[in-house]
Design a protein around this motif. Structure first.
Motif, PDB file in Angstrom:
ATOM      1  N   ASP A  97       0.732  -1.136  -0.066  1.00 47.37           N
ATOM      2  CA  ASP A  97      -0.083   0.013   0.014  1.00 47.37           C
ATOM      3  C   ASP A  97       0.823   1.271   0.223  1.00 47.37           C
ATOM      4  O   ASP A  97       0.677   2.204  -0.820  1.00 47.37           O
ATOM      5  CB  ASP A  97      -0.813   0.038   1.145  1.00 47.37           C
ATOM      6  CG  ASP A  97      -2.002  -1.108   0.955  1.00 47.37           C
ATOM      7  OD1 ASP A  97      -2.132  -1.726   0.085  1.00 47.37           O
ATOM      8  OD2 ASP A  97      -2.475  -1.335   2.133  1.00 47.37           O
ATOM      9  N   LEU A  98       1.957   1.316   0.652  1.00 45.93           N
ATOM     10  CA  LEU A  98       2.886   2.651   0.754  1.00 45.93           C
ATOM     11  C   LEU A  98       3.403   2.368  -0.764  1.00 45.93           C
ATOM     12  O   LEU A  98       3.620   3.689  -0.953  1.00 45.93           O
ATOM     13  CB  LEU A  98       3.705   2.205   1.889  1.00 45.93           C
ATOM     14  CG  LEU A  98       4.977   3.439   2.258  1.00 45.93           C
ATOM     15  CD1 LEU A  98       4.054   4.662   2.298  1.00 45.93           C
ATOM     16  CD2 LEU A  98       5.850   2.885   3.324  1.00 45.93           C
ATOM     17  N   LEU A  99       3.876   1.368  -1.089  1.00 46.69           N
ATOM     18  CA  LEU A  99       4.442   1.540  -2.394  1.00 46.69           C
ATOM     19  C   LEU A  99       3.679   2.277  -3.707  1.00 46.69           C
ATOM     20  O   LEU A  99       4.173   3.160  -4.287  1.00 46.69           O
ATOM     21  CB  LEU A  99       5.116   0.031  -2.672  1.00 46.69           C
ATOM     22  CG  LEU A  99       5.720   0.064  -4.338  1.00 46.69           C
ATOM     23  CD1 LEU A  99       6.909   1.150  -4.405  1.00 46.69           C
ATOM     24  CD2 LEU A  99       6.032  -1.352  -4.508  1.00 46.69           C
ATOM     25  N   ASN A 100       2.304   1.728  -3.413  1.00 48.01           N
ATOM     26  CA  ASN A 100       1.649   2.219  -4.263  1.00 48.01           C
ATOM     27  C   ASN A 100       1.144   3.688  -4.371  1.00 48.01           C
ATOM     28  O   ASN A 100       1.209   4.528  -5.273  1.00 48.01           O
ATOM     29  CB  ASN A 100       0.070   1.520  -4.237  1.00 48.01           C
ATOM     30  CG  ASN A 100       0.089  -0.047  -4.828  1.00 48.01           C
ATOM     31  OD1 ASN A 100       1.044  -0.373  -5.554  1.00 48.01           O
ATOM     32  ND2 ASN A 100      -0.798  -0.642  -4.080  1.00 48.01           N
ATOM     33  N   GLU A 101       1.246   4.097  -2.920  1.00 53.16           N
ATOM     34  CA  GLU A 101       0.943   5.551  -2.552  1.00 53.16           C
ATOM     35  C   GLU A 101       2.169   6.265  -3.195  1.00 53.16           C
ATOM     36  O   GLU A 101       1.959   7.396  -3.930  1.00 53.16           O
ATOM     37  CB  GLU A 101       0.643   5.722  -1.369  1.00 53.16           C
ATOM     38  CG  GLU A 101       0.351   6.996  -0.736  1.00 53.16           C
ATOM     39  CD  GLU A 101       0.022   7.203   0.495  1.00 53.16           C
ATOM     40  OE1 GLU A 101      -0.363   8.209   1.163  1.00 53.16           O
ATOM     41  OE2 GLU A 101      -0.061   6.287   1.147  1.00 53.16           O
ATOM     42  N   ILE A 102       3.390   5.908  -2.878  1.00 50.57           N
ATOM     43  CA  ILE A 102       4.432   6.526  -3.329  1.00 50.57           C
ATOM     44  C   ILE A 102       4.952   6.598  -5.001  1.00 50.57           C
ATOM     45  O   ILE A 102       4.944   7.597  -5.577  1.00 50.57           O
ATOM     46  CB  ILE A 102       5.771   5.816  -2.678  1.00 50.57           C
ATOM     47  CG1 ILE A 102       5.928   6.195  -1.305  1.00 50.57           C
ATOM     48  CG2 ILE A 102       7.100   6.685  -3.617  1.00 50.57           C
ATOM     49  CD1 ILE A 102       7.021   5.620  -0.713  1.00 50.57           C
ATOM     50  N   VAL A 103       4.150   5.447  -5.514  1.00 43.56           N
ATOM     51  CA  VAL A 103       4.323   5.581  -7.080  1.00 43.56           C
ATOM     52  C   VAL A 103       3.267   6.683  -7.521  1.00 43.56           C
ATOM     53  O   VAL A 103       3.556   7.338  -8.599  1.00 43.56           O
ATOM     54  CB  VAL A 103       3.736   4.072  -7.605  1.00 43.56           C
ATOM     55  CG1 VAL A 103       3.481   4.405  -9.077  1.00 43.56           C
ATOM     56  CG2 VAL A 103       4.674   3.243  -7.200  1.00 43.56           C
ATOM     57  N   ALA A 104       2.419   6.938  -6.858  1.00 39.02           N
ATOM     58  CA  ALA A 104       1.198   7.761  -7.291  1.00 39.02           C
ATOM     59  C   ALA A 104       1.717   9.208  -6.739  1.00 39.02           C
ATOM     60  O   ALA A 104       0.824  10.139  -7.353  1.00 39.02           O
ATOM     61  CB  ALA A 104      -0.164   7.458  -6.446  1.00 39.02           C
ATOM     62  N   ILE A 105       2.665   9.433  -6.117  1.00 38.44           N
ATOM     63  CA  ILE A 105       2.846  11.036  -5.709  1.00 38.44           C
ATOM     64  C   ILE A 105       4.377  11.138  -6.323  1.00 38.44           C
ATOM     65  O   ILE A 105       4.791  12.289  -5.889  1.00 38.44           O
ATOM     66  CB  ILE A 105       2.812  11.000  -4.267  1.00 38.44           C
ATOM     67  CG1 ILE A 105       3.999   9.968  -3.515  1.00 38.44           C
ATOM     68  CG2 ILE A 105       1.513  10.950  -3.572  1.00 38.44           C
ATOM     69  CD1 ILE A 105       4.080  10.435  -2.110  1.00 38.44           C
ATOM     70  N   THR A 106       4.798  10.499  -6.811  1.00 36.57           N
ATOM     71  CA  THR A 106       6.129  10.815  -7.789  1.00 36.57           C
ATOM     72  C   THR A 106       6.185  10.734  -9.151  1.00 36.57           C
ATOM     73  O   THR A 106       5.187   9.793  -9.785  1.00 36.57           O
ATOM     74  CB  THR A 106       7.302   9.877  -7.236  1.00 36.57           C
ATOM     75  OG1 THR A 106       6.847   8.495  -7.594  1.00 36.57           O
ATOM     76  CG2 THR A 106       7.386  10.016  -5.845  1.00 36.57           C
ATOM     77  N   GLU A 107       6.870  11.707  -9.773  1.00 34.98           N
ATOM     78  CA  GLU A 107       6.855  11.771 -11.399  1.00 34.98           C
ATOM     79  C   GLU A 107       8.298  11.230 -11.628  1.00 34.98           C
ATOM     80  O   GLU A 107       8.476  10.325 -12.831  1.00 34.98           O
ATOM     81  CB  GLU A 107       6.579  13.106 -11.862  1.00 34.98           C
ATOM     82  CG  GLU A 107       5.443  13.558 -11.734  1.00 34.98           C
ATOM     83  CD  GLU A 107       4.904  14.919 -12.352  1.00 34.98           C
ATOM     84  OE1 GLU A 107       4.150  15.152 -13.101  1.00 34.98           O
ATOM     85  OE2 GLU A 107       5.854  15.893 -11.906  1.00 34.98           O
ATOM     86  N   TYR A 108       9.283  11.554 -10.919  1.00 33.46           N
ATOM     87  CA  TYR A 108      10.655  10.706 -11.171  1.00 33.46           C
ATOM     88  C   TYR A 108      11.174  10.382  -9.745  1.00 33.46           C
ATOM     89  O   TYR A 108      11.988  11.183  -9.083  1.00 33.46           O
ATOM     90  CB  TYR A 108      11.572  12.184 -11.830  1.00 33.46           C
ATOM     91  CG  TYR A 108      12.520  11.378 -12.166  1.00 33.46           C
ATOM     92  CD1 TYR A 108      12.853  11.065 -13.585  1.00 33.46           C
ATOM     93  CD2 TYR A 108      13.849  11.630 -11.521  1.00 33.46           C
ATOM     94  CE1 TYR A 108      14.120  10.467 -13.983  1.00 33.46           C
ATOM     95  CE2 TYR A 108      15.221  11.106 -12.038  1.00 33.46           C
ATOM     96  CZ  TYR A 108      15.165  10.336 -13.288  1.00 33.46           C
ATOM     97  OH  TYR A 108      16.417   9.967 -13.854  1.00 33.46           O
TER      98      TYR A 108
END
Length: 718
Positions: free
Chosen positions: A265-276
């Protein structure tokens, strides 16, 4: 066919609402493509500031459609004077045609009015803007907002909608913006003067006059779009971002000899808040490891979106932060995050040490209202304690009424005392400073405080696990004391709210009573508590305002269907009609579902229903006296097989029964099916000889009774 790019550029999208609706985002676009007859495969991408659809082969035009219309029979199309009847006039008006355009055809053996025409498909560029607007309006993120003078709402302000069909820009005027084909790069991208321009007054952003837009560029193809983003700090594909993060995490693990706590869940969230994304390693002072690890992990995960690290199975004084920076000094970013975390851990340490000094005397539970009309938390603890007394007494009665009493199921007096002590302190941590700062750690902190006071390990565990499970896939309490404490707490909440007429209706369940009832049932099954749902309901008749017991019974029973959502509901119903205990009901549902999954259910149930029809009654008369001397050969074979089956059950009573045991019984019981069918084929059950008829019916009744030990299988449907 053409390439199609749709980019909806927004302010930063909140990760959790976005992740929740991603399936809906894609499914809604598929539906719109079907609605407009422009189905084609596509890829969907998202970053914190953009939703992107890319079609590699998009139809340039809708297919032509032959529209056919049928009218009234020809005999009804004209009046006696040969003038068009009302039926004819209605057909003409419906199709907006003249009488000369009407044709005739045969339908269902009759000559009827008929008209067909070819409807030319529209060019895609004429309808794409409407399709995109319809798509955006179909999305429900839970909450939305309006901005500036825009009358439409979205999860965050939309700054541009770029629709590019091959090299042609499609104008889409929506959400009070002037759309264009200018794409925005990463906020930290550096302009390249010979290929790009820095636009800071683009009309798209007039509602944000003080913002710095950074690097932008007009694009005229999908490839230009992808190249521009790739060159300017945007990894568009979320799966590429995910793999980049995971690869960097593996490098950090190897370099520092640590292990990252797995948290999808944390990984998915980080993927969603980063562009690079760039994964970075940081550390904190070892002294903070003396406070509960849950406080450290919560500070890192919930507040800062850091990954916790472990070494030799113990929490390590380090973390991984994923930066969204581009062309940055990452050492400065690491130091900044370490500074922020240090401040948070200092607060956590301060609260925890102060709470330890209080020795769990944090205040009075009378000061916390549980529910208007239901008193405060002190009142709730009193009800839970009394309910625990009654629940334990009931569990012991149920354990002793079995044919072979299993002493392991009897709750001893010392266990009862541990349950009551646990309930007395379970809610104390709600008044602590630690839980005030970290509300999600209620129960967890209480277990630490209880351990510091050298409370029995069973009590510490019960305080820790009092709120389990947290979801349908969450773990259940690990020990019996914890389970009983958990049941008392949940049952009190359910009974209290029902007595206040706060019963869930429709999709509304503000107090999560459905989840608590489901958890109650699952815990009973896990710990072999074979009380029935009706017995559970009877517990509410003492100490609570009266309410309709049948409403509570239906509510709890309905939750069983939810627990077994993947099982044929009629199988669940056939077991529940027999009012077995919860543990037995669950095991028999699982066993029946497993059995019917591997056989011809129609044939198996057909035989059973034939038995029920012969008996013609829902109530089985157990007074049948069987005279074996009257049996014909097929009856004798059936009776002998039945006796063999019954003898095997007697031998099993000395062992634990579970779903596998019941499955074996069902398999053996259905072996009677062939012999039963032979009786039906060779013996006249309803003979005129009353004595013979009763004897044969009695044999069938004995078989029927054995089937009823698993459920009323007349209820099972395909």
């Amino acid at each position: 066919m053409a390439e199609l790019l749709i980019e909806v550029f927004t302010e930063e999208l909140p990760a959790l609402p976005l992740l929740k609706v991603i399936p809906e985002i894609q499914e809604n676009w598929k539906k719109i493509l079907m609605q407009y007859s422009l189905e084609s495969p596509f890829d969907f991408f998202y970053t914190p500031r953009r939703l992107v659809l890319i079609h590699k082969n998009f139809p340039l035009q809708q297919a032509d459609v032959m529209m056919q219309s049928y009218g009234a029979p020809l005999s009804m199309a004209y009046n006696a004077d040969k003038t068009p009847s009302k039926a004819m006039q209605s057909f003409l008006a419906k199709n907006n045609i003249t009488e000369a355009e009407v044709k005739h055809t045969k339908k269902d053996g009759k000559e009827v009015l008929f008209y067909e025409k070819c409807v030319k498909g529209k060019q895609s560029k004429e309808i794409l803007a409407d399709m995109v607007k319809q798509w955006l309006e179909s999305l429900n993120f839970g909450k939305s907002m309006r901005w500036a003078n825009c009358k439409q709402s979205f999860i965050r302000p939309i700054r541009n909608i770029c629709i590019l069909l091959d090299s042609e820009f499609i104008v889409c005027n929506a959400y009070n913006i002037q759309a264009n084909n200018i794409i925005v790069a990463h906020r930290q991208a550096i302009p390249k003067s010979h290929t790009q321009q820095s636009h800071t007054t683009n009309p798209t952003y007039n509602s944000y006059p003080n913002s710095t837009i950074g690097v932008t560029s007009p694009i005229n193809s999908v490839q230009e779009y992808l190249d521009f983003l790739s060159d300017n700090g945007i990894i568009l594909n979320q799966e590429e971002r995910r793999q980049k993060i995971l690869a960097q995490i593996r490098e950090i693990e190897k370099k520092h000899d640590v292990q990252v706590e797995s948290d999808i869940d944390l990984l998915n969230e980080i993927v969603a808040i980063t562009e690079y994304p760039t994964a970075l390693f940081g550390q904190f002072d070892k002294r903070f490891l003396s406070i509960p690890k849950e406080m450290i992990i919560t500070s890192m995960k919930e507040n800062q979106r850091y990954f916790a690290l472990y070494k030799d199975s113990k929490l390590f004084h380090g973390f991984i932060v994923v930066s969204n920076a581009f062309h940055a000094d990452f050492s400065l970013i690491v130091r900044g995050n370490e500074k922020v975390l240090r401040a948070r851990l200092q607060d956590a340490e301060f609260f925890y040490l102060n709470d330890l000094k209080s020795k769990m005397s944090f205040g009075d539970l009378n000061t916390i209202i549980f529910m208007n009309g239901a008193g405060n938390l002190h009142d709730k603890v009193k009800r839970e304690t009394k309910l625990a007394h009654n629940l334990i007494d009931l569990l012991n009665i149920v354990a002793k009424r079995t044919k072979v009493v299993d002493e392991r199921l009897i709750i001893q007096e010392q266990e009862k005392e541990l349950v009551l002590q646990s309930l007395q302190i379970a809610k104390n941590d709600l008044l602590s400073q630690s839980v005030g700062e970290f509300p999600e750690l209620q129960g967890v902190m209480g277990s630490y405080f209880a351990k510091d006071l050298q409370k029995d390990s069973e009590i510490c565990c019960a305080v820790l696990e009092q709120y389990l499970p947290h979801g349908i896939d969450s773990s259940l309490p690990s020990r019996r004391i914890s389970a009983i404490v958990n049941l008392a707490i949940k049952a009190d909440s359910i009974f209290t709210l029902f007595s206040l007429n706060k019963i869930p209706t429709g999709s509304k369940d503000p107090f999560a009573l459905r989840r608590q009832a489901s958890a109650f049932l699952r815990i009973c099954h896990q710990f072999d508590f074979d009380i029935s749902v009706r017995e559970v309901c009877e517990l509410s008749t003492v100490g609570y305002n009266s309410f309709q017991q049948e409403v509570l019974y239906s509510f709890i029973t309905e939750r069983i269907y939810g627990v077994f959502a993947n099982i044929n509901p009629s199988i669940v119903r056939c077991v529940l009609l027999r009012d077995f205990g919860i543990k037995t009901s669950f095991d028999k549902i699982l066993a029946l579902a497993c059995y019917f999954d591997g056989v011809d259910i129609k044939s198996a149930i057909g035989t059973f229903k034939r038995v029920a029809n012969i008996l013609k009654t829902n109530k089985i008369d157990n007074t049948y006296i069987i005279d074996t001397t009257l049996f014909e050969e097929t009856e004798q074979h059936l009776y002998e097989s039945l006796l063999t089956y019954q003898e095997s059950i007697k031998n099993e009573l000395k062992r634990d029964t579970d779903s596998e045991t019941f499955l074996a019984r069902i398999q053996n019981l259905f072996k009677l099916e062939e012999k039963l069918n032979r009786v039906f084929d060779n013996v006249l059950i309803h003979t005129d000889d009353e004595h013979l008829r009763m004897n044969r019916t009695g044999l069938i009744a004995l078989v029927f009774q054995e089937f009823l030990e698993f459920g009323d299988m007349r209820e099972i449907t395909l």
